[in-house]
Design an enzyme around this catalytic site. Structure first.
Site, short mmCIF file in Angstrom:
data_model
loop_
_atom_site.label_atom_id
_atom_site.label_comp_id
_atom_site.label_asym_id
_atom_site.label_seq_id
_atom_site.Cartn_x
_atom_site.Cartn_y
_atom_site.Cartn_z
N ARG A 164 0.82 -1.21 0.00
CA ARG A 164 0.00 0.00 0.00
C ARG A 164 0.85 1.26 0.00
NH1 ARG A 164 -2.32 -3.66 -1.02
NH2 ARG A 164 -4.30 -4.48 -0.29
N SER A 236 -11.97 0.18 2.34
CA SER A 236 -11.12 -0.09 3.52
C SER A 236 -10.49 1.21 4.00
CB SER A 236 -10.03 -1.10 3.16
OG SER A 236 -10.60 -2.34 2.80
N GLU A 333 -5.62 4.17 5.58
CA GLU A 333 -5.32 4.08 4.15
C GLU A 333 -5.71 5.36 3.44
OE1 GLU A 333 -6.29 0.87 1.14
OE2 GLU A 333 -6.13 -0.33 2.95
#
Length: 337
Positions: A164, A236, A333
């Site tokens: 990520r 998410s 995130e």
């Protein structure tokens, strides 16, 4: 090109927060983007690059210029018996690109079905799901530098991809606009079925094929994740934390059902959603923000009246709970503005 003033971003972020930008422009080509960056507004104002708005949390209006590239072409650069090299514009909706690849019978992105956002954002976040990360298929990322307007093309190895993460979230954060991404897709298929419920669902659909894998993952995601047009969300909200194996083993010893995924000889990945669920947050609200009842990783604008600050406060409470229970820090995130 048109530069809008006092522009509402409510329809340009998937939390549907009613915030505004001082200026807004949507270039349709690299040439339009180059012209825009020479404009005095672009030279004198703060710039925010906006993709699909599915990974951003606005806590206030943006006092500057929002640039939303809508470069939406897909073209095959080269091809042989086993491989197709494809370039997709930054403004192409990510799932539309996945659908296009599957229709062409090109493998590599089918496990990334139904991820929200645009192609231009995929290398920034190094999006991933169901055992696949986009770094595994990207060959080049093309764009321009905000300060000079000069173009660049970075090879995969120069993008510093990790879980990520990428150079676009680190050294080049807020310094570039991605205009297109080049992918290496496979005509000879190797299926990735081992993650979660994918294989069982694919078997129920008649066996492994690109379309069945795509349909299986769409079905799984739709059963777990809310539609942002009903409950504003960004999918998410937290990353799955990567920890040392000693920490992962300690948690596994205490919680036998804890999902733990080995990613190297020294580190493992934990499931943030499971940890949040163990802290009993699933379905709970804090003012107008809430944790989705089916997926603890997803924070939602439950009433349609939530503010970014309310979502941020809920996230902080969750982070604190997980740290107190597991001695593990979970990270957002989402990009907070």
């Amino acid at each position: 090109m048109i530069i809008h003033e006092d522009f509402s971003l409510k329809n340009y972020n998937t939390f549907h927060f009613d915030v505004k930008s001082k200026y807004f422009a949507a270039p349709e080509s690299s040439d339009q983007l180059a012209d825009l960056l020479q404009n005095n507004i672009a030279k004198n104002e703060k710039i925010l690059v906006l993709g699909g708005g599915s990974n951003i949390l606005f806590t206030k209006d943006f006092d500057g210029l929002v640039i939303k590239p809508i470069i939406d072409n897909i073209k095959i650069i080269d091809s042989n018996d086993s491989t197709a090299w494809v370039e997709a514009g930054a403004g192409v909706e990510w799932d539309a690109f996945v659908a296009w690849a599957v229709d062409q019978n090109y493998a590599g992105v089918e496990n990334l079905s139904l991820i929200p956002g645009n192609v231009g954002a995929c290398p920034v976040q190094n999006i991933g799901a169901y055992g696949t990360e986009v770094k595994d298929i990207i060959t080049h990322v093309n764009g321009v530098f905000l300060d000079s307007g000069e173009s660049f093309s970075l090879k995969n190895k120069d993008c510093n991809f990790s879980y990520r993460n990428s150079i676009f979230k680190q050294e080049l954060k807020d310094k570039t606009i991605i205009t297109s991404v080049c992918f290496k897709l496979n005509k000879k298929h190797t299926f990735m079925l081992h993650y979660g419920d994918v294989k069982d669902m694919v078997d129920r659909l008649g066996g492994a094929s690109l379309s069945n894998i795509r349909n299986a993952i769409i079905s799984i995601r739709e059963s777990k994740l809310p539609d942002h047009t009903i409950y504003g969300n960004v999918g998410s909200f937290f990353k799955n934390p990567v920890v040392s194996k000693s920490i992962a083993n300690k948690i596994k010893d205490e919680y036998a059902d804890a999902p733990v995924y080995d990613i190297s000889e020294t580190h493992s990945k934990l499931a943030a959603g499971w940890m949040i669920d163990q802290c009993h947050w699933k379905g709970k609200s804090l003012k107008n923000a809430a944790v989705h009842e089916n997926q603890a990783l997803v924070l939602i604008n439950k009433t349609g009246k939530a503010t970014g600050e309310e979502v941020l406060n809920l996230a902080a409470e969750i982070e604190d709970s997980v740290y107190k229970k597991f001695d593990v820090k979970i990270e957002k995130e989402v990009n907070v503005i």
